[in-house]
Design a protein around this motif. Structure first.
Motif, PDB file in Angstrom:
ATOM      1  N   GLU A  45       0.827  -1.207   0.000  1.00  0.00           N
ATOM      2  CA  GLU A  45       0.000   0.000   0.000  1.00  0.00           C
ATOM      3  C   GLU A  45       0.861   1.257   0.000  1.00  0.00           C
ATOM      4  O   GLU A  45       0.579   2.210  -0.735  1.00  0.00           O
ATOM      5  N   ILE A  46       1.899   1.253   0.811  1.00  0.00           N
ATOM      6  CA  ILE A  46       2.798   2.411   0.829  1.00  0.00           C
ATOM      7  C   ILE A  46       3.448   2.593  -0.536  1.00  0.00           C
ATOM      8  O   ILE A  46       3.557   3.716  -1.048  1.00  0.00           O
ATOM      9  N   ARG A  47       3.884   1.510  -1.148  1.00  0.00           N
ATOM     10  CA  ARG A  47       4.474   1.590  -2.486  1.00  0.00           C
ATOM     11  C   ARG A  47       3.497   2.243  -3.460  1.00  0.00           C
ATOM     12  O   ARG A  47       3.857   3.169  -4.203  1.00  0.00           O
ATOM     13  N   SER A  48       2.250   1.791  -3.460  1.00  0.00           N
ATOM     14  CA  SER A  48       1.247   2.325  -4.386  1.00  0.00           C
ATOM     15  C   SER A  48       0.971   3.801  -4.115  1.00  0.00           C
ATOM     16  O   SER A  48       0.800   4.596  -5.057  1.00  0.00           O
ATOM     17  N   LEU A  49       0.928   4.186  -2.845  1.00  0.00           N
ATOM     18  CA  LEU A  49       0.644   5.576  -2.504  1.00  0.00           C
ATOM     19  C   LEU A  49       1.735   6.513  -3.004  1.00  0.00           C
ATOM     20  O   LEU A  49       1.441   7.582  -3.559  1.00  0.00           O
ATOM     21  N   TYR A  50       2.992   6.128  -2.845  1.00  0.00           N
ATOM     22  CA  TYR A  50       4.062   7.011  -3.287  1.00  0.00           C
ATOM     23  C   TYR A  50       4.150   7.069  -4.806  1.00  0.00           C
ATOM     24  O   TYR A  50       4.476   8.125  -5.371  1.00  0.00           O
ATOM     25  N   ILE A  51       3.854   5.985  -5.463  1.00  0.00           N
ATOM     26  CA  ILE A  51       3.817   6.018  -6.931  1.00  0.00           C
ATOM     27  C   ILE A  51       2.699   6.946  -7.395  1.00  0.00           C
ATOM     28  O   ILE A  51       2.856   7.694  -8.376  1.00  0.00           O
ATOM     29  N   ALA A  52       1.576   6.949  -6.680  1.00  0.00           N
ATOM     30  CA  ALA A  52       0.487   7.872  -7.007  1.00  0.00           C
ATOM     31  C   ALA A  52       0.917   9.320  -6.781  1.00  0.00           C
ATOM     32  O   ALA A  52       0.586  10.212  -7.579  1.00  0.00           O
ATOM     33  N   LEU A  53       1.666   9.577  -5.719  1.00  0.00           N
ATOM     34  CA  LEU A  53       2.166  10.932  -5.482  1.00  0.00           C
ATOM     35  C   LEU A  53       3.127  11.370  -6.575  1.00  0.00           C
ATOM     36  O   LEU A  53       3.124  12.532  -7.001  1.00  0.00           O
ATOM     37  N   GLN A  54       3.958  10.450  -7.032  1.00  0.00           N
ATOM     38  CA  GLN A  54       4.902  10.802  -8.091  1.00  0.00           C
ATOM     39  C   GLN A  54       4.170  11.160  -9.378  1.00  0.00           C
ATOM     40  O   GLN A  54       4.580  12.079 -10.089  1.00  0.00           O
ATOM     41  N   ALA A  55       3.071  10.486  -9.661  1.00  0.00           N
ATOM     42  CA  ALA A  55       2.268  10.805 -10.839  1.00  0.00           C
ATOM     43  C   ALA A  55       1.689  12.214 -10.738  1.00  0.00           C
ATOM     44  O   ALA A  55       1.429  12.858 -11.762  1.00  0.00           O
ATOM     45  N   ARG A  56       1.504  12.695  -9.514  1.00  0.00           N
ATOM     46  CA  ARG A  56       0.994  14.049  -9.276  1.00  0.00           C
ATOM     47  C   ARG A  56       2.128  15.059  -9.091  1.00  0.00           C
ATOM     48  O   ARG A  56       1.882  16.213  -8.747  1.00  0.00           O
ATOM     49  N   ARG A  57       3.363  14.625  -9.285  1.00  0.00           N
ATOM     50  CA  ARG A  57       4.557  15.451  -9.094  1.00  0.00           C
ATOM     51  C   ARG A  57       4.685  15.952  -7.660  1.00  0.00           C
ATOM     52  O   ARG A  57       5.242  17.021  -7.415  1.00  0.00           O
ATOM     53  N   GLN A  58       4.193  15.158  -6.733  1.00  0.00           N
ATOM     54  CA  GLN A  58       4.358  15.472  -5.322  1.00  0.00           C
ATOM     55  C   GLN A  58       5.418  14.582  -4.671  1.00  0.00           C
ATOM     56  O   GLN A  58       5.679  14.711  -3.478  1.00  0.00           O
ATOM     57  N   ALA A  59       6.001  13.709  -5.454  1.00  0.00           N
ATOM     58  CA  ALA A  59       7.122  12.877  -5.013  1.00  0.00           C
ATOM     59  C   ALA A  59       8.087  12.731  -6.180  1.00  0.00           C
ATOM     60  O   ALA A  59       7.663  12.752  -7.345  1.00  0.00           O
ATOM     61  N   HIS A  60       9.358  12.613  -5.847  1.00  0.00           N
ATOM     62  CA  HIS A  60      10.385  12.555  -6.893  1.00  0.00           C
ATOM     63  C   HIS A  60      11.478  11.569  -6.498  1.00  0.00           C
ATOM     64  O   HIS A  60      11.677  11.277  -5.318  1.00  0.00           O
ATOM     65  N   SER A  61      12.179  11.104  -7.524  1.00  0.00           N
ATOM     66  CA  SER A  61      13.321  10.217  -7.287  1.00  0.00           C
ATOM     67  C   SER A  61      14.544  10.759  -8.010  1.00  0.00           C
ATOM     68  O   SER A  61      14.436  11.411  -9.056  1.00  0.00           O
ATOM     69  N   LEU A  62      15.685  10.482  -7.423  1.00  0.00           N
ATOM     70  CA  LEU A  62      16.967  10.744  -8.081  1.00  0.00           C
ATOM     71  C   LEU A  62      17.657   9.392  -8.203  1.00  0.00           C
ATOM     72  O   LEU A  62      17.855   8.699  -7.209  1.00  0.00           O
ATOM     73  N   GLU A  63      17.965   9.024  -9.448  1.00  0.00           N
ATOM     74  CA  GLU A  63      18.530   7.699  -9.713  1.00  0.00           C
ATOM     75  C   GLU A  63      20.027   7.792 -10.008  1.00  0.00           C
ATOM     76  O   GLU A  63      20.483   8.742 -10.644  1.00  0.00           O
ATOM     77  N   ILE A  64      20.750   6.799  -9.568  1.00  0.00           N
ATOM     78  CA  ILE A  64      22.163   6.636  -9.906  1.00  0.00           C
ATOM     79  C   ILE A  64      22.277   5.415 -10.810  1.00  0.00           C
ATOM     80  O   ILE A  64      21.821   4.317 -10.452  1.00  0.00           O
TER      81      ILE A  64
END
Length: 210
Positions: A85-104
């Motif tokens: 559930e937490i995984r799904s919630l943060y992916i939903a936030l990223q779709a709304r540009r309210q969460a971001h990732s920086l990848e290496i």
């Protein structure tokens, strides 16, 4: 009523964040630490050895290209608070540009990264991972560089670990955190605005400012 992205953002605005006991536990609870870990954005400590590793690195930095991959990398450990559930919630936030990732990345493959939530000029760091030596440290250094350029004033790390303390992280009281949070959420920052910089460029900038 289950936790929704809107309720999740309300929680962050009030200084709390969700966790699960473990990956297979469906229950989610709110956390409000008495002492909060924060990373002073002007106080990040990039040691000489870290800057040297960044200058010699073949790593590539990307932004928001594999948010789910970063979350999964952070959850890929024996003990994790990231359930489905937490995984799904943060992916939903990223779709709304309210969460971001920086990848290496190394030769295109995801080898490290960090992700978090944004609200005003506050960045709530959730988790980071590393599959190569120094990958998570380099991710954090590049993240701090971006947050400074983007206008953020608060980098919440939730808890203070020995790893974060060596990089300049500190603990503040709940009252101090609430004051900083209240100021930050009323300000503006744009995570996507700064140019993408290589680890070599970030190391050079940090050397010039030290």
């Amino acid at each position: 009523m289950g936790l929704t992205p809107d309720l999740l953002m309300q929680g962050y605005a009030n200084g709390i964040f969700p966790m699960a006991e473990r990956r297979d536990d469906p229950e989610i609870f709110w956390v409000d630490p008495k002492r909060r870990g924060v990373m002073p954005l002007k106080g990040f400590h990039a040691s000489r050895s870290l800057r040297r590793a960044m200058r010699r690195s073949d790593f590539e930095v990307t932004i928001d290209q594999d948010f789910a991959g970063v979350v999964d990398g952070c959850a890929d450990r024996q003990d994790t608070w990231i359930n489905d559930e937490i995984r799904s919630l943060y992916i939903a936030l990223q779709a709304r540009r309210q969460a971001h990732s920086l990848e290496i990345r190394e030769d295109g493959a995801l080898v490290g990264g960090v992700y978090g939530v944004v609200l005003g000029a506050a960045f709530f760091g959730e988790s980071m991972f590393s599959r190569r030596t120094n990958a998570s440290k380099i991710a954090l250094a590049c993240l701090v560089d971006r947050l400074n350029d983007a206008g953020f004033t608060l980098f919440d790390t939730q808890f203070l670990t020995e790893h974060l303390a060596r990089l300049g992280g500190i603990e503040v009281t709940r009252a101090q955190y609430q004051q900083a949070l209240g100021r930050a959420v009323g300000e503006q920052a744009d995570f996507l605005r700064p140019p993408l910089r290589s680890p070599q460029d970030v190391a050079q900038r940090m050397t010039q400012m030290s």
